[in-house]
Scaffold this motif. Structure first.
Motif, PDB file in Angstrom:
ATOM      1  N   ARG A  77      22.132 -47.616  37.252  1.00 59.06           N
ATOM      2  CA  ARG A  77      21.857 -49.014  37.607  1.00 59.06           C
ATOM      3  C   ARG A  77      23.090 -49.898  37.409  1.00 59.06           C
ATOM      4  O   ARG A  77      23.314 -50.817  38.167  1.00 59.06           O
ATOM      5  CB  ARG A  77      20.741 -49.596  36.733  1.00 59.06           C
ATOM      6  CG  ARG A  77      19.389 -49.003  36.941  1.00 59.06           C
ATOM      7  CD  ARG A  77      18.433 -49.684  35.958  1.00 59.06           C
ATOM      8  NE  ARG A  77      17.104 -49.126  36.012  1.00 59.06           N
ATOM      9  CZ  ARG A  77      16.120 -49.655  36.731  1.00 59.06           C
ATOM     10  NH1 ARG A  77      16.310 -50.731  37.436  1.00 59.06           N
ATOM     11  NH2 ARG A  77      14.936 -49.083  36.737  1.00 59.06           N
ATOM     12  N   ILE A  78      23.812 -49.632  36.332  1.00 58.19           N
ATOM     13  CA  ILE A  78      24.938 -50.477  35.945  1.00 58.19           C
ATOM     14  C   ILE A  78      26.178 -49.603  35.808  1.00 58.19           C
ATOM     15  O   ILE A  78      26.135 -48.548  35.172  1.00 58.19           O
ATOM     16  CB  ILE A  78      24.661 -51.189  34.595  1.00 58.19           C
ATOM     17  CG1 ILE A  78      23.354 -51.983  34.650  1.00 58.19           C
ATOM     18  CG2 ILE A  78      25.823 -52.091  34.213  1.00 58.19           C
ATOM     19  CD1 ILE A  78      23.332 -53.120  35.637  1.00 58.19           C
ATOM     20  N   GLY A 132      31.004 -49.681  31.589  1.00 58.11           N
ATOM     21  CA  GLY A 132      31.884 -50.768  31.173  1.00 58.11           C
ATOM     22  C   GLY A 132      31.400 -52.151  31.575  1.00 58.11           C
ATOM     23  O   GLY A 132      32.021 -53.152  31.236  1.00 58.11           O
ATOM     24  N   LYS A 133      30.319 -52.226  32.320  1.00 59.78           N
ATOM     25  CA  LYS A 133      29.751 -53.516  32.719  1.00 59.78           C
ATOM     26  C   LYS A 133      28.603 -53.865  31.790  1.00 59.78           C
ATOM     27  O   LYS A 133      28.171 -53.066  30.978  1.00 59.78           O
ATOM     28  CB  LYS A 133      29.241 -53.470  34.171  1.00 59.78           C
ATOM     29  CG  LYS A 133      30.290 -53.153  35.197  1.00 59.78           C
ATOM     30  CD  LYS A 133      31.125 -54.365  35.492  1.00 59.78           C
ATOM     31  CE  LYS A 133      32.084 -54.059  36.629  1.00 59.78           C
ATOM     32  NZ  LYS A 133      32.831 -55.231  37.028  1.00 59.78           N
ATOM     33  N   GLY A 134      28.084 -55.072  31.949  1.00 58.00           N
ATOM     34  CA  GLY A 134      26.951 -55.500  31.152  1.00 58.00           C
ATOM     35  C   GLY A 134      25.898 -56.112  32.046  1.00 58.00           C
ATOM     36  O   GLY A 134      26.014 -56.079  33.267  1.00 58.00           O
ATOM     37  N   VAL A 135      24.869 -56.652  31.433  1.00 57.57           N
ATOM     38  CA  VAL A 135      23.829 -57.343  32.184  1.00 57.57           C
ATOM     39  C   VAL A 135      23.541 -58.684  31.523  1.00 57.57           C
ATOM     40  O   VAL A 135      23.733 -58.855  30.323  1.00 57.57           O
ATOM     41  CB  VAL A 135      22.507 -56.531  32.280  1.00 57.57           C
ATOM     42  CG1 VAL A 135      22.706 -55.262  33.070  1.00 57.57           C
ATOM     43  CG2 VAL A 135      21.926 -56.243  30.921  1.00 57.57           C
ATOM     44  N   MET A 136      23.082 -59.611  32.343  1.00 60.78           N
ATOM     45  CA  MET A 136      22.616 -60.902  31.848  1.00 60.78           C
ATOM     46  C   MET A 136      21.101 -60.889  31.973  1.00 60.78           C
ATOM     47  O   MET A 136      20.571 -60.680  33.066  1.00 60.78           O
ATOM     48  CB  MET A 136      23.202 -62.038  32.690  1.00 60.78           C
ATOM     49  CG  MET A 136      22.745 -63.415  32.257  1.00 60.78           C
ATOM     50  SD  MET A 136      23.488 -63.985  30.730  1.00 60.78           S
ATOM     51  CE  MET A 136      25.186 -64.244  31.250  1.00 60.78           C
ATOM     52  N   GLU A 187      27.406 -52.822  25.524  1.00 59.83           N
ATOM     53  CA  GLU A 187      27.029 -51.629  24.762  1.00 59.83           C
ATOM     54  C   GLU A 187      25.629 -51.184  25.168  1.00 59.83           C
ATOM     55  O   GLU A 187      24.755 -50.939  24.340  1.00 59.83           O
ATOM     56  CB  GLU A 187      27.082 -51.903  23.242  1.00 59.83           C
ATOM     57  CG  GLU A 187      28.414 -52.378  22.734  1.00 59.83           C
ATOM     58  CD  GLU A 187      29.531 -51.365  22.912  1.00 59.83           C
ATOM     59  OE1 GLU A 187      29.258 -50.154  22.809  1.00 59.83           O
ATOM     60  OE2 GLU A 187      30.666 -51.779  23.166  1.00 59.83           O
ATOM     61  N   LEU A 188      25.423 -51.136  26.482  1.00 58.12           N
ATOM     62  CA  LEU A 188      24.086 -50.882  27.020  1.00 58.12           C
ATOM     63  C   LEU A 188      23.591 -49.471  26.745  1.00 58.12           C
ATOM     64  O   LEU A 188      24.377 -48.532  26.658  1.00 58.12           O
ATOM     65  CB  LEU A 188      24.091 -51.115  28.536  1.00 58.12           C
ATOM     66  CG  LEU A 188      24.456 -52.515  28.993  1.00 58.12           C
ATOM     67  CD1 LEU A 188      24.563 -52.548  30.505  1.00 58.12           C
ATOM     68  CD2 LEU A 188      23.440 -53.528  28.496  1.00 58.12           C
ATOM     69  N   SER A 189      22.282 -49.344  26.662  1.00 61.74           N
ATOM     70  CA  SER A 189      21.635 -48.044  26.525  1.00 61.74           C
ATOM     71  C   SER A 189      21.921 -47.228  27.783  1.00 61.74           C
ATOM     72  O   SER A 189      21.543 -47.623  28.886  1.00 61.74           O
ATOM     73  CB  SER A 189      20.125 -48.230  26.368  1.00 61.74           C
ATOM     74  OG  SER A 189      19.455 -47.010  26.587  1.00 61.74           O
ATOM     75  N   GLN A 190      22.568 -46.106  27.613  1.00 58.52           N
ATOM     76  CA  GLN A 190      22.853 -45.234  28.753  1.00 58.52           C
ATOM     77  C   GLN A 190      21.556 -44.705  29.358  1.00 58.52           C
ATOM     78  O   GLN A 190      21.450 -44.514  30.555  1.00 58.52           O
ATOM     79  CB  GLN A 190      23.769 -44.079  28.330  1.00 58.52           C
ATOM     80  CG  GLN A 190      25.156 -44.523  27.928  1.00 58.52           C
ATOM     81  CD  GLN A 190      25.851 -45.312  29.024  1.00 58.52           C
ATOM     82  OE1 GLN A 190      25.907 -44.891  30.169  1.00 58.52           O
ATOM     83  NE2 GLN A 190      26.374 -46.477  28.669  1.00 58.52           N
ATOM     84  N   GLU A 191      20.579 -44.489  28.505  1.00 56.38           N
ATOM     85  CA  GLU A 191      19.293 -43.972  28.967  1.00 56.38           C
ATOM     86  C   GLU A 191      18.612 -44.954  29.925  1.00 56.38           C
ATOM     87  O   GLU A 191      18.102 -44.581  30.966  1.00 56.38           O
ATOM     88  CB  GLU A 191      18.397 -43.712  27.763  1.00 56.38           C
ATOM     89  CG  GLU A 191      17.068 -43.079  28.084  1.00 56.38           C
ATOM     90  CD  GLU A 191      16.249 -42.844  26.825  1.00 56.38           C
ATOM     91  OE1 GLU A 191      15.022 -42.954  26.917  1.00 56.38           O
ATOM     92  OE2 GLU A 191      16.838 -42.560  25.766  1.00 56.38           O
ATOM     93  N   GLU A 237      18.624 -60.180  37.602  1.00 55.61           N
ATOM     94  CA  GLU A 237      19.652 -59.386  36.955  1.00 55.61           C
ATOM     95  C   GLU A 237      21.019 -59.770  37.504  1.00 55.61           C
ATOM     96  O   GLU A 237      21.210 -59.888  38.705  1.00 55.61           O
ATOM     97  CB  GLU A 237      19.388 -57.895  37.217  1.00 55.61           C
ATOM     98  CG  GLU A 237      20.399 -56.989  36.620  1.00 55.61           C
ATOM     99  CD  GLU A 237      20.122 -55.552  37.000  1.00 55.61           C
ATOM    100  OE1 GLU A 237      20.980 -54.722  36.705  1.00 55.61           O
ATOM    101  OE2 GLU A 237      19.094 -55.256  37.605  1.00 55.61           O
ATOM    102  N   GLU A 238      21.964 -60.005  36.623  1.00 61.29           N
ATOM    103  CA  GLU A 238      23.316 -60.310  37.043  1.00 61.29           C
ATOM    104  C   GLU A 238      24.261 -59.355  36.318  1.00 61.29           C
ATOM    105  O   GLU A 238      24.136 -59.166  35.121  1.00 61.29           O
ATOM    106  CB  GLU A 238      23.702 -61.739  36.652  1.00 61.29           C
ATOM    107  CG  GLU A 238      22.840 -62.789  37.276  1.00 61.29           C
ATOM    108  CD  GLU A 238      23.173 -64.165  36.744  1.00 61.29           C
ATOM    109  OE1 GLU A 238      24.311 -64.385  36.340  1.00 61.29           O
ATOM    110  OE2 GLU A 238      22.269 -64.993  36.733  1.00 61.29           O
ATOM    111  N   VAL A 239      25.181 -58.768  37.028  1.00 63.97           N
ATOM    112  CA  VAL A 239      26.149 -57.881  36.395  1.00 63.97           C
ATOM    113  C   VAL A 239      27.339 -58.723  35.994  1.00 63.97           C
ATOM    114  O   VAL A 239      27.869 -59.516  36.771  1.00 63.97           O
ATOM    115  CB  VAL A 239      26.583 -56.768  37.381  1.00 63.97           C
ATOM    116  CG1 VAL A 239      27.628 -55.883  36.737  1.00 63.97           C
ATOM    117  CG2 VAL A 239      25.377 -55.963  37.813  1.00 63.97           C
ATOM    118  N   VAL A 240      27.755 -58.561  34.737  1.00 59.23           N
ATOM    119  CA  VAL A 240      28.907 -59.305  34.243  1.00 59.23           C
ATOM    120  C   VAL A 240      29.945 -58.317  33.745  1.00 59.23           C
ATOM    121  O   VAL A 240      29.618 -57.209  33.365  1.00 59.23           O
ATOM    122  CB  VAL A 240      28.503 -60.278  33.091  1.00 59.23           C
ATOM    123  CG1 VAL A 240      27.589 -61.355  33.621  1.00 59.23           C
ATOM    124  CG2 VAL A 240      27.849 -59.541  31.955  1.00 59.23           C
ATOM    125  N   ALA A 241      31.202 -58.736  33.781  1.00 56.53           N
ATOM    126  CA  ALA A 241      32.280 -57.851  33.351  1.00 56.53           C
ATOM    127  C   ALA A 241      32.384 -57.808  31.844  1.00 56.53           C
ATOM    128  O   ALA A 241      31.944 -58.676  31.165  1.00 56.53           O
ATOM    129  CB  ALA A 241      33.607 -58.316  33.941  1.00 56.53           C
TER     130      ALA A 241
END
Length: 96
Positions: free
Chosen positions: A55-56, A59-63, A46-50, A92-96
């Motif tokens: 960057r991401i 539908g993905k997230g970050v660790m 539920e990342l901030s679109q701003e 930074e790691e992208v997670v599903a």
């Protein structure tokens, strides 16, 4: 935090803000070091679109590394994520 399961599960669902009050995302999961019995990262969704536009992938997230956490209360405060992402992309790691 002493790493007890009850405390770890209370992190999930909390909103994460930078220390200057900007919404970053919501905790979906935690990364643990079982040997050290400690939390090492927070998986945010539920990342901030701003903050994360361009960057991401949607539908993905970050660790984020747990060492970025400054305070845990009703919300979680972290160091300013925009500056940190620019400085430490390797963390930074992208997670599903």
């Amino acid at each position: 935090m002493d790493g007890t399961p009850q405390e770890i599960t209370t992190l999930v669902g909390r909103e994460v803000y930078s220390n200057n009050g900007v919404f970053v995302g919501e905790v979906e999961d935690v990364r643990l070091d079982l040997g050290q019995e400690s939390v090492t990262g927070l998986a945010l969704g539920e990342l901030s679109q701003e903050l994360f536009a361009g960057r991401i992938e949607a539908g993905k997230g970050v660790m984020i590394p747990y060492r970025w956490v400054r305070a845990v209360g009703d919300v979680i405060l972290i160091n300013d994520v925009v500056e940190r992402l620019d400085e430490e992309d390797e963390d930074e790691e992208v997670v599903a």
